[in-house]
Design a protein around this motif. Structure first.
Motif, mmCIF file in Angstrom:
data_model
loop_
_atom_site.group_PDB
_atom_site.id
_atom_site.type_symbol
_atom_site.label_atom_id
_atom_site.label_comp_id
_atom_site.label_asym_id
_atom_site.label_seq_id
_atom_site.Cartn_x
_atom_site.Cartn_y
_atom_site.Cartn_z
ATOM 1 N N GLY A 228 0.791 -1.226 0.000
ATOM 2 C CA GLY A 228 0.000 0.000 0.000
ATOM 3 C C GLY A 228 0.822 1.274 0.000
ATOM 4 O O GLY A 228 0.319 2.345 -0.351
ATOM 5 N N SER A 230 3.706 4.020 -1.084
ATOM 6 C CA SER A 230 4.239 4.494 -2.364
ATOM 7 C C SER A 230 5.735 4.222 -2.467
ATOM 8 O O SER A 230 6.427 4.070 -1.455
ATOM 9 N N THR A 264 -2.437 6.330 6.305
ATOM 10 C CA THR A 264 -3.323 6.558 5.166
ATOM 11 C C THR A 264 -3.259 5.427 4.148
ATOM 12 O O THR A 264 -4.291 5.056 3.563
ATOM 13 N N TYR A 265 -2.089 4.829 3.959
ATOM 14 C CA TYR A 265 -1.917 3.907 2.831
ATOM 15 C C TYR A 265 -1.565 2.471 3.184
ATOM 16 O O TYR A 265 -1.783 1.563 2.377
ATOM 17 N N SER A 266 -1.013 2.224 4.353
ATOM 18 C CA SER A 266 -0.626 0.850 4.684
ATOM 19 C C SER A 266 -1.861 -0.048 4.780
ATOM 20 O O SER A 266 -2.842 0.286 5.448
ATOM 21 N N THR A 267 -1.796 -1.198 4.139
ATOM 22 C CA THR A 267 -2.922 -2.143 4.174
ATOM 23 C C THR A 267 -2.839 -3.080 5.380
ATOM 24 O O THR A 267 -3.760 -3.868 5.612
ATOM 25 N N PHE A 372 -7.036 5.626 6.726
ATOM 26 C CA PHE A 372 -7.022 4.612 5.675
ATOM 27 C C PHE A 372 -8.365 4.553 4.953
ATOM 28 O O PHE A 372 -8.432 4.593 3.711
ATOM 29 N N GLU A 375 -9.476 7.748 3.042
ATOM 30 C CA GLU A 375 -8.894 7.823 1.698
ATOM 31 C C GLU A 375 -9.722 7.012 0.702
ATOM 32 O O GLU A 375 -9.929 7.431 -0.440
ATOM 33 N N LYS A 376 -10.236 5.868 1.150
ATOM 34 C CA LYS A 376 -11.087 5.059 0.276
ATOM 35 C C LYS A 376 -12.407 5.777 -0.022
ATOM 36 O O LYS A 376 -12.921 5.726 -1.147
ATOM 37 N N ASP A 385 -7.769 10.582 -5.590
ATOM 38 C CA ASP A 385 -6.710 9.791 -4.972
ATOM 39 C C ASP A 385 -5.632 10.755 -4.461
ATOM 40 O O ASP A 385 -4.991 11.454 -5.242
ATOM 41 N N ASP A 387 -2.734 10.202 -3.353
ATOM 42 C CA ASP A 387 -1.404 9.897 -3.873
ATOM 43 C C ASP A 387 -1.237 10.421 -5.291
ATOM 44 O O ASP A 387 -0.142 10.850 -5.689
ATOM 45 N N SER A 497 1.850 15.899 0.605
ATOM 46 C CA SER A 497 0.392 15.840 0.540
ATOM 47 C C SER A 497 -0.188 17.244 0.417
ATOM 48 O O SER A 497 0.497 18.246 0.643
#
Length: 716
Positions: A228, A230, A264-267, A372, A375-376, A385, A387, A497
Motif C-alpha cells: 500500500g 508508495s 493513510t496507505y498501509s494495508t 485509511f 482515503e477510500k 486519490d 497519492d 500531501s
C-alpha cells in the motif's frame, strides 16, 4: 516562532519562563575589549547587515554566552532604573528597547540548537540554564525602581498621549510588568519568582521527554510489510532505517510526517495500530519519560502563581490581553462549532464503515483506521486519490509558488544567495535574498530548513533571527521556515500531501508577516496569540488559486500541468474530512482550556482527559490532535497555554477576510484588497490593536458564518 517571540517578550520584560537555554564555556577576554572571544557573543559580520555565524556555533559555547549576556542585560536594566534624570519615554522605554543586544544574539543560536539540531549535550546544558533564565526574568520584572519609572511614563502618557507607536510600546510594557507581578508585595514577589523557576525546569523536562519518545519509538518494517505504501515513501523509509544502522529495513519514525502517510496507505491493519499507538502515546508510557505528573505540577503552579495576583484561574489571567479577552468568549466560539464538527464525524465514520463492509473487511472503524478508510471514501465519493495529487506537489515547485504569491501580494522577489556566502547550520538549509521588485530595495534573507532529522523537533514553524525596527536605524529581516518533510532518497523528488502543502504556505505566511513589518520598536514585532495565526492561515488560501495551480502544480516526472479534471475534484472535495480535522483540533483546544479552568489540587491528568472528552461526546474513532502528555504547545512553555483555541479564533478572521477577496473584482489577486491586506493586517504587526486593524481592513468585525460555510457545516 517561539525563539524570537521569547526575545521580544524579554525585551518587553514579560516572564517568558517557558523557554530554557543551554550551556557554554566562556573563554578568556581579549586584551583591550570587554567582549569575550566566544563566537556566540560577537556582533554578526559579513554581508546583509551581518549574519549569524551558524557554521561556527557549538553547544559547548552556550552556557557561558547566556550567563555573560544575562549579566550585561541586568547591568543595562540597573542603569536605566538608577538614572538620576526624571523618567521619560526616551530614557526609560526606548532605553529598554535598545538593551540586551548581546543576549539577543545568543538566543538566536539557542533557538537553532534547541529546535533544529538538538543533542543530549545541549539538553543537559539547557536543563542547567532553565532556572537561571527564570531568575533573570524575575529580576527584571521585580526591579522596583525600573517598574516605578515605567509606571511614571505610563501614567503621564494617559494624560498626554505620545506618538502612536510610542504609546503602544508604553502600554504593552506596563501591562506586561503588571501581569507578571510587578505590583505584588515583597513576599509574594519572592514566591512568584520561585514558582517561575520551578516551572522553567518542568517545561524543559516535558520537552525532553517528548523528544525522547519521538527519537526512540521507531517502527522497523521488513520488505513483506510494505503493501500500500508508495515507492517514494518506501525509499525514504529505507534511507532513514539505513541512517539509523538498520540496513535492509524500513523505518517509520514517531513523527507526524512519517506516521500520517503510513496510516493513510498501509494495508496492514495491525501495523497501523502499532504506529498509531506509538505516536499518540508519546509522553504517556508509564516510564521515566512519562509527562502526566509533570503536567499536574505545572497546572498547580500556574494556578498558585496567578492566585498571588487575585485571579481565579490561569485562563482568566492569560486571556485578558488577547482578542478573546476572557475564557468565556473563547469557549463560546469553540462550542458554537463543536456540535457541527462531531456530527460531521458521525457522517464520515458511517461512510467509512460502509466502504469497509462493502470490501468484506469485517472490522469496526477504530482510530488507526480513520485515515485509511477516509482515503477510500475520498476515492469513492470524489474519485480523488491523494497519492495522485501528490505527484503534482513537488516541494521545489511549491516554493516557487510561494515566491510568486509573495510577488503578487507584497511585491517581493526571492533570489538564491551564492552558496557559501551565508553561513548555515546544516547542509539542508538554503537561503534566499528578499527584495522589493520595483525599487530593488533589500528586505532581508529567508532561510529554509525543510527536512526531518534526529535532534529536530517535530512539526513546522517560522522564526526570525533579526526583526525589522527603525528606532536605531532601519534593520533588515532574517527569517526562517522549518518543516519536517521526509528527506527523499538521492535523485528522488520531494512530493508532499495537500495538507502538508497547505502547512508550507501557512508557515510562509508567518515569514511574510516578519518581512512586511513596518514598526519602530522591537516590542511591536510581538503579537497577540489569537491574532498572529490569522495572517498565516489566510495565506493558505493562495495554494488553491487558479494562478498557483496552473503555474506550479506539474507532474514531477513528465512536467505536465495538473489536469483540469483533477483540480475540479480537489475543489469539489474541499470540505471532505472536515469533521476529522475540526474535531481533532477542537478537542485539544477544549482540553487545554478546561484543564486551566479546573481545580488542579488533586488532578489525575489521564482521568481528566478521558472524562472531559466523554462529557463532550468525543467520537471514539479519532483522538485529540495533541494528547495532553505530549501537548508541547501548552506544557513545554506558556506560549499557547489556554490559547490553543487561537487557531479557531484566527480561522474566523481568515474565512471572513477571504470573502473580501472573493467579492473583489480581481479575486485573490485584487490589487486594492491586497494593498489593504499588507497595510492593515501585515505591516503593523502589534503596533495597533488587532480588532481595530481588522476593522480598518474589512470595514466591520469578522463573522463566524464564513467559517461554517468554509467547512461545509450548517449555518444557522
Amino acid at each position: 516562532m517561539k525563539n524570537k517571540q521569547y526575545l521580544q517578550h524579554v525585551k518587553a520584560l514579560t516572564l517568558c519562563v517557558w523557554i530554557t537555554f543551554t550551556n557554554c564555556k566562556q573563554e578568556e577576554k581579549q586584551e583591550g575589549t570587554n567582549m569575550p572571544e566566544n563566537i556566540l557573543l560577537q556582533e554578526w559580520t559579513g554581508p546583509y547587515q551581518g549574519v549569524p555565524a551558524f557554521d561556527k556555533m557549538k553547544a559547548a559555547d552556550i552556557k557561558d554566552a547566556v550567563e555573560f549576556g544575562i549579566e550585561e542585560s541586568l547591568a543595562e536594566m540597573d542603569a536605566i532604573a538608577n538614572n538620576s534624570e526624571a523618567p521619560n519615554f526616551k530614557n526609560t522605554i526606548e532605553a529598554m528597547e535598545a538593551s540586551g543586544k548581546t543576549l539577543d544574539r545568543v538566543f538566536t543560536y539557542y533557538g537553532i540548537l534547541s529546535s533544529n539540531i538538538s543533542s543530549p549535550e545541549f539538553r543537559s546544558i539547557q536543563a542547567e540554564l532553565a532556572p537561571k533564565l527564570s531568575e533573570y526574568s524575575s529580576k527584571i520584572v521585580q526591579n522596583e525602581k525600573l517598574f516605578q519609572r515605567i509606571k511614571t511614563v505610563y501614567e503621564a502618557s494617559q494624560e498626554t498621549p505620545l506618538e502612536a507607536q510610542e504609546q503602544r510600546v508604553v502600554e504593552l510594557t506596563y501591562k506586561r510588568f503588571e501581569m507578571n507581578g510587578a505590583n505584588l508585595d515583597a513576599s509574594k514577589k519572592e514566591r512568584y519568582a520561585a514558582i517561575n523557576k520551578e516551572l522553567s525546569t518542568l517545561y524543559n523536562k516535558f520537552s525532553d521527554n517528548v523528544l525522547h519518545d519521538e527519537e526512540n519509538y521507531v517502527t522497523y518494517l521488513t520488505e513483506d510489510q510494505l503493501d500500500g505504501l508508495s515507492d517514494g515513501y518506501i525509499k525514504s523509509a529505507a534511507k532513514t532505517a539505513s541512517d539509523k544502522g538498520q540496513e535492509g529495513k524500513y523505518a517509520i519514525t514517531n513523527t507526524r510526517s512519517s506516521m500520517d502517510p503510513f496510516l493513510t496507505y498501509s494495508t496492514n491493519r495491525e501495523l497501523r495500530k502499532q504506529v498509531w499507538e506509538k505516536y499518540y502515546s508519546r509522553g504517556d508510557n508509564g516510564d521515566a519519560y512519562d509527562n502526566k505528573e509533570i503536567i499536574a505540577q505545572i497546572l498547580k503552579l500556574r494556578k498558585e502563581r496567578v492566585g498571588l495576583m487575585g485571579y481565579d484561574n490561569y485562563a482568566e489571567w492569560r486571556l485578558q490581553d488577547r482578542m478573546a479577552k476572557n475564557p468565556e468568549n473563547a469557549m463560546d466560539l469553540m462550542m458554537a462549532v463543536w456540535p457541527a464538527a462531531i456530527a460531521r464525524v458521525a457522517e464520515e465514520v458511517a461512510d467509512m464503515q460502509a466502504v469497509a463492509d462493502e470490501s468484506g473487511d469485517k472490522i469496526t472503524i477504530e482510530p488507526w483506521d480513520y485515515r485509511f478508510y477516509a482515503e477510500k471514501v475520498r476515492k469513492k465519493k470524489y474519485d480523488l486519490d491523494s497519492d495522485e495529487v501528490k505527484q503534482y506537489l513537488q516541494l521545489d515547485k511549491l516554493t516557487e509558488a510561494m515566491f510568486f504569491t509573495a510577488g503578487e501580494l507584497f511585491n517581493y522577489s526571492f533570489t538564491p544567495v551564492e552558496e557559501g556566502s551565508v553561513p548555515v547550520f546544516h547542509e539542508d538549509v538554503k537561503v534566499w535574498e528578499v527584495k522589493d521588485k520595483d525599487s530593488g530595495k533589500h528586505i532581508g534573507l529567508w532561510y529554509l530548513d525543510p527536512f526531518a532529522r534526529e535532534g529536530k523537533r517535530s512539526g513546522a514553524w517560522a522564526t526570525t533571527y533579526r526583526s525589522h525596527t527603525t528606532f536605531e536605524g532601519e534593520t533588515n529581516v532574517l527569517a526562517s521556515n522549518n518543516s519536517n518533510f521526509v528527506k527523499p532518497a538521492p535523485g528522488e523528488a520531494v512530493l508532499v500531501s495537500w495538507d502538508d502543502a497547505t502547512t508550507f504556505f501557512h508557515e510562509f505566511g508567518h515569514a511574510l508577516h516578519f518581512f512586511s513589518s513596518n514598526v519602530k520598536y522591537p516590542t511591536l514585532n510581538g503579537g497577540v496569540r489569537d491574532y498572529t495565526e490569522f495572517q498565516s492561515q489566510l495565506l493558505e488560501r493562495w495554494l488553491s488559486t487558479d494562478e498557483v495551480i496552473n503555474k506550479f502544480l506539474v507532474h514531477y516526472k513528465t512536467g505536465e500541468p495538473i489536469p483540469a479534471s483533477l483540480v475540479a475534484k480537489i475543489k469539489k472535495a474541499s470540505t471532505f474530512n472536515q469533521g476529522f480535522g475540526t474535531t481533532e483540533y477542537l478537542a485539544s483546544a477544549l482540553i487545554d482550556m478546561k484543564l486551566h479552568l479546573a481545580d488542579p489540587t488533586n488532578i489525575d491528568v489521564a482521568a481528566f482527559e478521558k472524562e472531559t472528552l466523554a462529557a463532550l461526546k468525543m467520537p471514539k474513532e479519532l483522538p485529540m490532535r495533541h494528547r495532553t502528555p505530549h501537548f508541547g504547545h501548552v506544557f513545554s512553555g506558556e506560549g499557547y497555554a489556554t490559547a490553543y483555541y487561537g487557531y479557531m479564533w484566527a480561522d474566523v478572521l481568515t474565512s471572513d477576510a477571504s470573502e473580501a477577496f472573493t467579492e473583489a473584482p480581481g479575486g485573490f489577486y485584487d490589487k486594492e484588497v491586497a494593498d489593504k491586506l499588507v497595510k492593515y493586517l501585515f505591516a503593523p504587526r502589534n503596533a495597533m490593536d488587532p480588532a481595530e486593524a481588522y476593522r480598518l481592513f474589512r470595514g466591520r468585525d469578522a463573522k463566524i458564518e464564513a467559517l461554517m460555510k468554509d467547512r461545509g457545516f450548517p449555518v444557522k
